[in-house]
Enzyme design. Structure first.
Site, PDB file in Angstrom:
ATOM      1  CD  GLU A 441      -2.802  -1.206   0.058  1.00  0.00           C
ATOM      2  OE1 GLU A 441      -2.957  -0.219  -0.661  1.00  0.00           O
ATOM      3  OE2 GLU A 441      -3.306  -2.303  -0.179  1.00  0.00           O
ATOM      4  N   GLY A 442       1.921   1.227  -0.754  1.00  0.00           N
ATOM      5  CA  GLY A 442       2.829   2.373  -0.794  1.00  0.00           C
ATOM      6  C   GLY A 442       3.910   2.173   0.240  1.00  0.00           C
TER       7      GLY A 442
END
Lengths: 596, 596
Positions: A441-442
């Site tokens: 997620e990043g």
């Protein structure tokens, strides 16, 4: 073998005594959980995580997921029944509007119950966690037909969701994405390409899987401005909602990973898969970010959840394991040795985790409440303020909670000594599982850049200004002497944050590398201040409650000690972070790439 | 798939230019490695690690060790041949006196070659590393007969060694040890009990295994003063050195661990095993500490070794992976994206590892040279000074190098993004393998207590006084302006160390919990100062070399940048550590055990 007890009492204290939960009563969905209902729901969620999800955690890690030659994937034994229990309990759609079959309850409850589930069995919790993220994106950007068809099925768990972004050549830099969407005469598209690292990409828990996939429509601009979002189901969906034939997409393989073995991380091959556009063409990134932002808070809570269960097991072990004697004389003279919890350095490790968990949960819940206000309030000013705060704090929580979550799992493992390295103890799984939260997620470095490069300057710095004002106002209105041990260190730390923010304003605009070089230290400084603020709020509430309800004194005293420990031993790191970031980018940029 | 290149040039620079290796020429064994011989030996050791050990690293992790029903243990495929190569190359006994078949070369070379081997294949390197530790204990405490019989066999690798301390109820607290030694009429003993976590406890690499085991002679005092050291061979040893029948000890099972799968971590059952006393009765702990101290430095070098290989792979990946564009404009305009090494935060991660590796290797080699002086010098004053410094720094290196080694492996993994979580990339194995180094040979908390509780007060603080004087003298004699960026921050950090030491003197004697509460922060502060000192020494040598040999300018510049990065971004942590430890034990001791 690890154990788990959901921190329900703690959560109720934070919501009601620290965060003023009852004052949110006018928001849709909040009246339904007033009074004892809140605790009842949380207790039920806790039981599910304790009794159904946690017993499968180590088994799932050991067994992993298995892909058959036909591309189907079997989840670990027991996962199907557990998934049914979660779905039938209404937990997947807890905060989804009732018109789509959800319960319409506050998002803050979903955040909490997901923390419990992530503690208990993170690999399992991801299956329905991804459905929740996909539902959030469809709710905001899907067409009416897409919502009507998909959401009620996803709420019941009959269908599940995924997000398909990454490709071999394209991770952080989505502009490099090459999956192709070819328009069909009927308005649908055919997707061709390969996606990797797709969590829950294929499994046996639901009868259909709704893949939300980024792709580039033929002829679209290069870079991120030519990316669109598509809904590509595993089985095609007939207009009446029944399932049609298998779509041309499949799981090519399951990745071998360090942890989260119970979750199927798939390579997904799209070979002309039929898909519908979600939202507008070439605006896919925008739509996907809705999902990403919710997912990032979810990942932050995974970090907290693993920190919590690791802590609980380490604290139990420290109370039981007899080894050595207290430096100040035997504490268990009848036994052959004292429990290791008598040793200051063992206490140090445990308190470093405990004081984080307490403050992080308060902060997480306050941000979840921001999300509720941002999405449910009728007051535009309140919505905007909440959205600003949410946007500002999301990267802070994602990065810091996952980093500390991992470090705390490592610290808890250390309390076990040699036992911590043995698989059967269970704690090393927490370490391996926690490790992914810093990456997906990043990656955390991207969160720091998001904070410094996007969230700070956005709207002329409106969000950070308001946040600094909130901190100053708290400090200014809490000058009572009994709060001084909490408020004074906070004041120093807020001063460091102001200096760091000023440094960025003065140095990063003219030289962007300074922003990149400072980003991670700035995020840490910011997170420490936010947790310091949360700790001070907890201390204030605990002092008040102790005075009001003397029977809570012992429990409140423990919270005060943990908050004080945070102030004394964790918060001073802000000065170190400020010193680091103020050195700028020059040294690190001066080394030739070949000389690294 | 990971790669490895032994840092031979770097090591030669550190030894010759920073540490004045040639000035040690008068010590026995040093004349043999003067001039080009040093580099030749290190290159040969490097090749062995690169070409023979490293290719087996991932395979060994995947295959693990297998115990057959008869208790025999098979190591991973390829380990037997690799072990032969190491043994035949003379590496096991590199620093063992020539009278026992060793090469008699400086211990500093063994330390370095073991670092290389630990980088390349830590699980494998432990097999002969334990033999080296066992040989050190026998050399110091064994009888002439024991030395004559065992050492030559261990040097050739025909026999290997282990250390058997831990029991299920007895880890750190050896006083709880219950393994029983019953005297036999012939002067030997029979050992009965169970030992756990015995690395290399059983395997197929050598024809015999010499177990050094702690046990309690019947009737001996309780606690640590009743523990004796025994030599219990797997096969009994005839007086002529040939092997007799199988001894009554065996591997009951192999532990399932987080990492180092290639090393057999055994439960060893002693069922009346025949054993000889080593050294004096009830003085076993003393003898074992010789082995432990050498082993602790070895473990410190494992931490450094894993930090090194993790770094190399992350730096390569960062130069190759194309993703995103530099904040200051494209650096690879012809490509679709820039290599990620253009991003400041990626450089930050890499430099945090690089500046540690450089300074830690210098410090490790300086301590290894202390060991050489302590054991080989004819000058009693020099011996004592070296022994003091060695004793003081051993816990510092064991704790800090393993903690940073692990953290650096995690950081390197982060550079890989999602790839870092995938088994095939190889870096997650470094993380899992590194984790044990913080636990075994005395968990890191024990190292901190050893430093604060034993090493500081020992001999009236002679060692710490001399060390602080050494630091002050370096600062005082390096006032040249071009050294100021290195020496000034060091001066501040040394000031913090002095304050912390004073704080301990004033607060820990009256209240021992203050010592325990401060111990870990004190150790970190100490280690940062020691690495700051090493960085400043490197900078000084690099400046001199650059001026003297202009063709080295590029390489020396890289060292200067890494040293400067350490001073700017790592060393300021000393202030934070001082602030933490000065808060004392009160808060952490005030929480009731039940309220954790």
């Amino acid at each position: 073998m690890s154990t788990y007890k959901a921190p329900v009492e703690e959560a109720v204290f934070l919501l009601e005594d620290v965060l003023g939960f009852s004052s949110y009563g006018q928001l849709p969905g909040f009246a339904e959980v007033s009074g004892d209902v809140l605790a009842q729901i949380l207790e039920e969620a806790g039981r599910l995580s304790e009794k159904v999800l946690h017993p499968l955690n180590a088994l799932g890690d050991l067994a992993g997921c298995r892909r058959a030659e036909d591309g189907s994937v079997a989840t670990p034994k027991g996962f199907i029944d557990a998934y049914r229990a979660v779905a039938d309990g209404g937990w997947i759609g807890l905060s989804v509007p009732t018109e789509f079959g959800g319960q319409g309850l506050p998002y803050v409850l979903t955040a909490l119950t997901n923390e419990f589930a992530s503690s208990a069995n993170m690999a399992f919790a991801m299956y329905f966690g991804l459905s929740q993220g996909a539902m959030a994106a469809l709710l905001r950007h899907g067409s009416d037909a897409q919502k009507q068809l998909s959401l009620p099925k996803m709420v019941t768990g009959a269908w599940s969701g995924t997000m398909n972004l990454t490709e071999p050549q394209c991770g952080t830099d989505l502009g490099l994405l090459t999956t192709k969407a070819t328009p069909n005469p009927d308005g649908s598209f055919s997707l061709t390409g390969q996606k990797i690292y797709i969590s829950a990409g294929e499994h046996d828990l639901s009868e259909n899987i709704v893949h939300l996939a980024l792709a580039r429509i033929e002829g679209a601009p290069a870079g991120v401005k030519g990316i669109s979002l598509f809904l590509a189901p595993k089985f095609l969906i007939n207009p009446d909602g029944s399932l049609g034939p298998r779509n041309k997409l499949s799981c090519g393989s399951i990745e071998h990973k360090m942890g989260i073995h119970g979750n199927a991380t798939c390579v997904m091959n799209y070979e002309g898969a039929r898909a519908e556009l979600v939202g507008e063409p070439n605006r896919g990134l925008n739509a996907m970010f809705v999902m990403m932002n919710e997912a990032r808070l979810g990942v932050a809570n995974q970090g907290l959840g693993l920190s919590e269960i690791a802590y609980q097991n380490a604290a139990d072990y420290a109370r039981e394991r007899l080894q050595g004697r207290s430096l100040s004389g035997p504490k268990n003279p009848a036994g052959k040795a004292d429990p290791i919890i008598v040793h200051p350095d063992v206490r140090r490790m445990l308190l470093e985790i405990k004081c984080f968990n307490q403050a992080a949960r308060a902060l997480s819940l306050s941000v979840a409440l921001d999300s509720d206000v941002a999405h449910r309030s009728h007051d535009p000013a309140a919505r905007q303020a909440a959205e600003d705060r949410l946007g500002l704090l999301t990267p802070v929580l994602k990065c810091f909670f996952t980093e500390r979550g991992f470090e705390n799992a490592v610290k808890a493992q250390q309390v076990f000594g040699g036992m911590g390295y043995i698989v059967e103890t269970g704690v090393e799984q927490f370490v391996r599982d926690a490790r992914i939260t810093m990456i997906y997620e990043g990656a955390n470095g991207i969160q720091a850049l998001d904070l410094v490069g996007r969230k700070l300057p956005k709207d002329g710095g409106r969000a950070i200004s308001a946040y600094l004002k909130e901190l100053q106002s708290f400090i200014g209105s809490n000058e009572a002497p009994e709060l001084a041990p909490f408020v004074k260190p906070l004041q120093t730390a807020v001063g460091d944050l102001q200096k760091a923010t000023l440094w960025l304003m003065q140095n990063a605009l003219t030289k962007p590398d300074n922003a990149g070089a400072a980003s991670m230290d700035y995020l840490h400084l910011f997170a420490l201040v936010a947790l310091g603020h949360a700790s001070a709020r907890i201390a204030k509430a605990a002092l008040e409650k102790k005075a009001r309800e003397p029977q809570t004194a012992r429990a409140m005293e423990a919270k005060l000690i943990a908050a004080k420990f945070f102030m004394e031993r964790m918060l001073p790191e802000t000065g170190f972070r400020l010193a680091r970031l103020s050195t700028g980018a020059d040294t690190m940029m001066s080394l030739e790439a070949e000389m690294f």
